[in-house]
Design a protein around this motif. Structure first.
Motif, PDB file in Angstrom:
ATOM      1  N   CYS A 390       8.280 -20.468 -68.343  1.00  0.00           N
ATOM      2  CA  CYS A 390       9.269 -19.759 -67.519  1.00  0.00           C
ATOM      3  C   CYS A 390       9.154 -18.241 -67.657  1.00  0.00           C
ATOM      4  O   CYS A 390       8.629 -17.721 -68.642  1.00  0.00           O
ATOM      5  CB  CYS A 390      10.678 -20.187 -67.924  1.00  0.00           C
ATOM      6  SG  CYS A 390      10.883 -21.974 -68.007  1.00  0.00           S
ATOM      7  N   GLY A 391       9.705 -17.551 -66.660  1.00  0.00           N
ATOM      8  CA  GLY A 391       9.762 -16.092 -66.702  1.00  0.00           C
ATOM      9  C   GLY A 391       8.426 -15.438 -66.401  1.00  0.00           C
ATOM     10  O   GLY A 391       8.137 -14.346 -66.887  1.00  0.00           O
ATOM     11  N   ILE A 392       7.607 -16.094 -65.616  1.00  0.00           N
ATOM     12  CA  ILE A 392       6.273 -15.565 -65.312  1.00  0.00           C
ATOM     13  C   ILE A 392       6.361 -14.634 -64.106  1.00  0.00           C
ATOM     14  O   ILE A 392       6.925 -14.992 -63.063  1.00  0.00           O
ATOM     15  CB  ILE A 392       5.293 -16.730 -65.042  1.00  0.00           C
ATOM     16  CG1 ILE A 392       5.148 -17.568 -66.315  1.00  0.00           C
ATOM     17  CG2 ILE A 392       3.940 -16.217 -64.575  1.00  0.00           C
ATOM     18  CD1 ILE A 392       4.417 -18.872 -66.116  1.00  0.00           C
ATOM     19  N   GLY A 393       5.806 -13.440 -64.253  1.00  0.00           N
ATOM     20  CA  GLY A 393       5.817 -12.463 -63.164  1.00  0.00           C
ATOM     21  C   GLY A 393       4.866 -12.876 -62.053  1.00  0.00           C
ATOM     22  O   GLY A 393       3.871 -13.580 -62.296  1.00  0.00           O
ATOM     23  N   GLU A 394       5.171 -12.410 -60.840  1.00  0.00           N
ATOM     24  CA  GLU A 394       4.336 -12.754 -59.678  1.00  0.00           C
ATOM     25  C   GLU A 394       2.859 -12.432 -59.958  1.00  0.00           C
ATOM     26  O   GLU A 394       1.968 -13.226 -59.647  1.00  0.00           O
ATOM     27  CB  GLU A 394       4.845 -11.961 -58.463  1.00  0.00           C
ATOM     28  CG  GLU A 394       4.033 -12.086 -57.209  1.00  0.00           C
ATOM     29  CD  GLU A 394       4.172 -13.452 -56.559  1.00  0.00           C
ATOM     30  OE1 GLU A 394       5.301 -13.953 -56.476  1.00  0.00           O
ATOM     31  OE2 GLU A 394       3.128 -14.011 -56.155  1.00  0.00           O
ATOM     32  N   GLY A 395       2.637 -11.269 -60.595  1.00  0.00           N
ATOM     33  CA  GLY A 395       1.264 -10.829 -60.818  1.00  0.00           C
ATOM     34  C   GLY A 395       0.509 -11.656 -61.849  1.00  0.00           C
ATOM     35  O   GLY A 395      -0.725 -11.556 -61.944  1.00  0.00           O
ATOM     36  N   ASP A 396       1.210 -12.468 -62.625  1.00  0.00           N
ATOM     37  CA  ASP A 396       0.542 -13.260 -63.662  1.00  0.00           C
ATOM     38  C   ASP A 396       0.262 -14.694 -63.225  1.00  0.00           C
ATOM     39  O   ASP A 396      -0.375 -15.454 -63.963  1.00  0.00           O
ATOM     40  CB  ASP A 396       1.407 -13.295 -64.941  1.00  0.00           C
ATOM     41  CG  ASP A 396       1.469 -11.929 -65.609  1.00  0.00           C
ATOM     42  OD1 ASP A 396       0.511 -11.147 -65.430  1.00  0.00           O
ATOM     43  OD2 ASP A 396       2.464 -11.653 -66.302  1.00  0.00           O
ATOM     44  N   ARG A 397       0.768 -15.068 -62.071  1.00  0.00           N
ATOM     45  CA  ARG A 397       0.635 -16.469 -61.655  1.00  0.00           C
ATOM     46  C   ARG A 397      -0.827 -16.900 -61.549  1.00  0.00           C
ATOM     47  O   ARG A 397      -1.198 -17.983 -62.013  1.00  0.00           O
ATOM     48  CB  ARG A 397       1.324 -16.694 -60.302  1.00  0.00           C
ATOM     49  CG  ARG A 397       2.829 -16.763 -60.413  1.00  0.00           C
ATOM     50  CD  ARG A 397       3.464 -17.059 -59.075  1.00  0.00           C
ATOM     51  NE  ARG A 397       2.959 -18.289 -58.467  1.00  0.00           N
ATOM     52  CZ  ARG A 397       3.356 -18.763 -57.301  1.00  0.00           C
ATOM     53  NH1 ARG A 397       4.252 -18.110 -56.601  1.00  0.00           N
ATOM     54  NH2 ARG A 397       2.859 -19.883 -56.816  1.00  0.00           N
ATOM     55  N   ALA A 398      -1.652 -16.050 -60.963  1.00  0.00           N
ATOM     56  CA  ALA A 398      -3.063 -16.424 -60.767  1.00  0.00           C
ATOM     57  C   ALA A 398      -3.739 -16.610 -62.124  1.00  0.00           C
ATOM     58  O   ALA A 398      -4.541 -17.543 -62.317  1.00  0.00           O
ATOM     59  CB  ALA A 398      -3.777 -15.357 -59.946  1.00  0.00           C
ATOM     60  N   GLY A 399      -3.401 -15.743 -63.081  1.00  0.00           N
ATOM     61  CA  GLY A 399      -4.005 -15.844 -64.411  1.00  0.00           C
ATOM     62  C   GLY A 399      -3.617 -17.146 -65.107  1.00  0.00           C
ATOM     63  O   GLY A 399      -4.447 -17.816 -65.739  1.00  0.00           O
ATOM     64  N   VAL A 400      -2.345 -17.510 -64.981  1.00  0.00           N
ATOM     65  CA  VAL A 400      -1.875 -18.762 -65.592  1.00  0.00           C
ATOM     66  C   VAL A 400      -2.601 -19.950 -64.962  1.00  0.00           C
ATOM     67  O   VAL A 400      -3.094 -20.844 -65.662  1.00  0.00           O
ATOM     68  CB  VAL A 400      -0.344 -18.901 -65.407  1.00  0.00           C
ATOM     69  CG1 VAL A 400       0.137 -20.287 -65.818  1.00  0.00           C
ATOM     70  CG2 VAL A 400       0.397 -17.822 -66.204  1.00  0.00           C
ATOM     71  N   GLU A 401      -2.683 -19.924 -63.652  1.00  0.00           N
ATOM     72  CA  GLU A 401      -3.341 -21.035 -62.954  1.00  0.00           C
ATOM     73  C   GLU A 401      -4.807 -21.145 -63.364  1.00  0.00           C
ATOM     74  O   GLU A 401      -5.317 -22.251 -63.545  1.00  0.00           O
ATOM     75  CB  GLU A 401      -3.235 -20.830 -61.447  1.00  0.00           C
ATOM     76  CG  GLU A 401      -1.901 -21.291 -60.922  1.00  0.00           C
ATOM     77  CD  GLU A 401      -1.888 -21.417 -59.402  1.00  0.00           C
ATOM     78  OE1 GLU A 401      -2.843 -20.961 -58.750  1.00  0.00           O
ATOM     79  OE2 GLU A 401      -0.905 -21.969 -58.893  1.00  0.00           O
TER      80      GLU A 401
END
Ligand code: SF4
Length: 565
Positions: A390-401
């Motif tokens: 939780c609490g993931i910024g929009e800009g970090d979504r691609a990195g997490v994926e």
């Protein structure tokens, strides 16, 4: 409920407020604790177990090898990134390299040796998590819907879960003496358990908090269910439900699963005295002679609702209002990406049967370690045994994926609904009560079910299968659409007709079915469902509408033996 107290009651009362001889035994050159300490250890969140795969071989060598399961208590399933990473490290350092999410939003470490108990418990407590009360005869982990959502309602529910959990924690100093301070305090006089007393509860006691729009906590399966009534994000109070519980014993008709019944509506600010009143009624009147009929549900049925309600009112010091009409509308598994407000996102990642591991298939453990180490999301464990970051910024979504993908972790859309909603308890080889396999055979069972569903055009159907290795019901098999419960060493009972939303128990359909025969037993019913269901009708509702006798007739070529309702 009278009779001579069970042996476990004597052990609790003579344990010196949960001390037993645990401290002394830790200093001895043995790999296990006495039978008495085994009972006391549970209150500390520890189960002494045998690796049952090794048991037969070791028996020939006249040797036993003991291992331990440690359960961390995580109210509402909420962990910080640091707390997650401590558990991840401990799994490799002292346990079998895996972490397991339970159906009560706890974390379990399996395969810990006696020498690893102290360092593991110290590290967990240093991270501000406790194992105290995660097992044993007292209030267990308080569960609550884990999903973040704009408006803060679920945060408020989580605060209630934490408050109830803290209020119902045991007060003994034994836990700190044994595991954290390392010094024994020789008197027990200073210990006071104002709530529990020296005998604690007659059996485990479970509380859950849920929402009518999302019954992900299976609200009717707890001793106390608190069903929130909110307008928008404003919480007004709770429908208090009482007397839920899954466990039963094969062949003992006096034991049975039961869904909790609505008792009263209570404003949010007044909930704690009502919860305490219910808990203390069970403390004082629950059956301490027979542990198989010791849960609140049996007391409630023996007393009847009017007497029970009157006693709750007397102890809580207030009249109770009638429960509101709060029908359950849906269940969410919270998987995939969702917006949580404030420009932040959470991602729900499926964890098959709650087991976080790198051993085979997707390297989920490594993936989670990397994502959580790099992006520091807060972590939530779900009652459906999955994990939310939780609490993931929009800009970090691609990195997490990218990290999840690089470790082979499938996205929720790549998993069939049957697999996504399936749950199994640990069973063999670690659970001493298991009659059969569950977690280890569930992936293959689901594969066969997937093939069957696909072949009749039901591949996208959400059918909920819960499997356990014994009738104690840890994975809630009796409130699912299809319950598969270990019966003998290599057979299972099949239960059908539960509600998808967890509002109806299922019924015994077939007894003593071999593992390989489970999907063939379901096959004619699934085919009948595909052709005869009403618009929008779920499989559980279809089975319930037809009834077990008609379903057995429908099964045609597949003849059951020993079938009973
Ligand atoms: Fe063990 Fe039975 Fe619980 Fe499964 S349901 S974990 S076999 S006690």
């Amino acid at each position: 409920m009278g009779g001579e107290k069970s042996k476990v009651e004597t052990i609790k009362e003579q344990s010196g407020f949960l001390r037993g001889t645990i401290r002394e035994t830790l200093g001895q050159d043995t790999d296990h604790f006495s039978n008495e300490d085994y009972q006391v250890l549970k209150f500390h969140g520890i189960y002494q177990q045998n690796d049952r795969d090794l048991k037969r071989q070791l028996k020939r060598q006249k040797e036993k090898r003991y291992i331990f399961m440690i359960r961390s208590k995580v109210p509402a399933g909420r962990l910080t990134a640091e707390q997650y990473l401590v558990h991840d490290w401990l799994a490799d350092r002292y346990a079998n390299g895996t972490l397991r999410i339970t159906t009560r939003q706890d974390f379990q470490l399996h395969g810990v040796l006696k020498s690893g108990l102290e360092p593991t418990l110290r590290a967990i407590n240093r991270a501000l998590v406790t194992t105290l009360g995660a097992c044993g005869d007292l209030e267990r982990n308080v569960v609550s819907c884990p999903a973040p959502a704009p408006g803060g309602l679920r945060d408020e529910l989580a605060r209630h879960a934490r408050r109830i959990s803290d209020h119902l924690l045991p007060r003994t100093r034994a836990y700190h003496e044994i595991w954290l301070d390392g010094e024994k305090v020789h008197t027990t006089q200073q210990d006071i358990e104002p709530l529990y007393g020296p005998g604690y509860m007659p059996r485990k006691f479970k509380t859950g908090i849920g929402l009518p729009g999302d019954n992900c906590v299976d609200i009717f399966t707890h001793d106390i269910g608190l069903l929130a009534f909110a307008e928008g994000n404003r919480l007004h109070g709770f429908n208090v439900l009482a007397g839920g519980g899954m466990g039963m014993t094969h062949g003992k008709e006096e034991t049975y699963p039961r869904l909790a019944s609505p008792l009263a509506f209570v404003p949010a600010g007044e909930i704690l005295p009502v919860v305490e009143a219910i808990l203390t009624i069970q403390r004082d009147h629950g059956n301490r002679a027979d542990r198989k009929t010791a849960r609140l549900k049996y007391l409630l049925d023996a007393w009847g609702f009017p007497r029970f309600r009157e006693e709750v009112e007397r102890r809580a010091g207030r009249k109770l209002a009638a429960p509101l009409a709060l029908p359950i509308q849906d269940v969410h598994d919270h998987l995939g990406w969702s917006e949580e407000g404030g420009g932040r996102w959470y991602v729900g990642t499926p964890v098959e049967n709650g087991r976080i591991k790198d051993e085979s298939g997707p390297r989920l453990k490594g993936a989670l370690r990397e994502v959580i180490g790099r992006y520091r999301p807060s972590v939530r464990l779900t009652p459906l045994q999955s994990i939310l970051l939780c609490g993931i910024g929009e800009g970090d979504r691609a990195g997490v994926e990218a990290i999840l993908r690089d470790h082979g972790v499938p996205s929720p859309g790549e998993i069939s609904p049957a697999r996504r909603w399936a749950m199994a308890c640990p069973a063999l080889p670690t659970c001493g009560l298991a009659l059969t396999e569950a977690e280890r055979v569930m992936p293959d069972l689901v594969k066969r079910l997937e093939d069957e569903l696909h072949s009749i055009g039901l591949g996208n159907e959400r059918i909920v299968v819960h499997m356990t290795g014994c009738p104690n019901g840890c994975a809630r098999p009796y409130s699912s659409e299809v319950g598969v419960v270990g019966r003998t060493a290599d057979t299972y009972n099949i239960y059908l007709g539960g509600g998808f939303e967890g509002t109806r128990l299922n019924h015994l359909y077939a007894e003593k079915v071999a593992l390989d025969e489970i999907v063939p037993a379901l096959s004619p019913l699934l085919a009948g469902y595909a052709t005869n269901r009403r618009p929008g009708e779920r499989f559980g509702d279809f089975c319930h509408r037809l009834g077990m006798e008609n379903l057995r007739r429908m099964s045609g070529a597949y003849r059951m033996t020993g079938v009973g309702c």
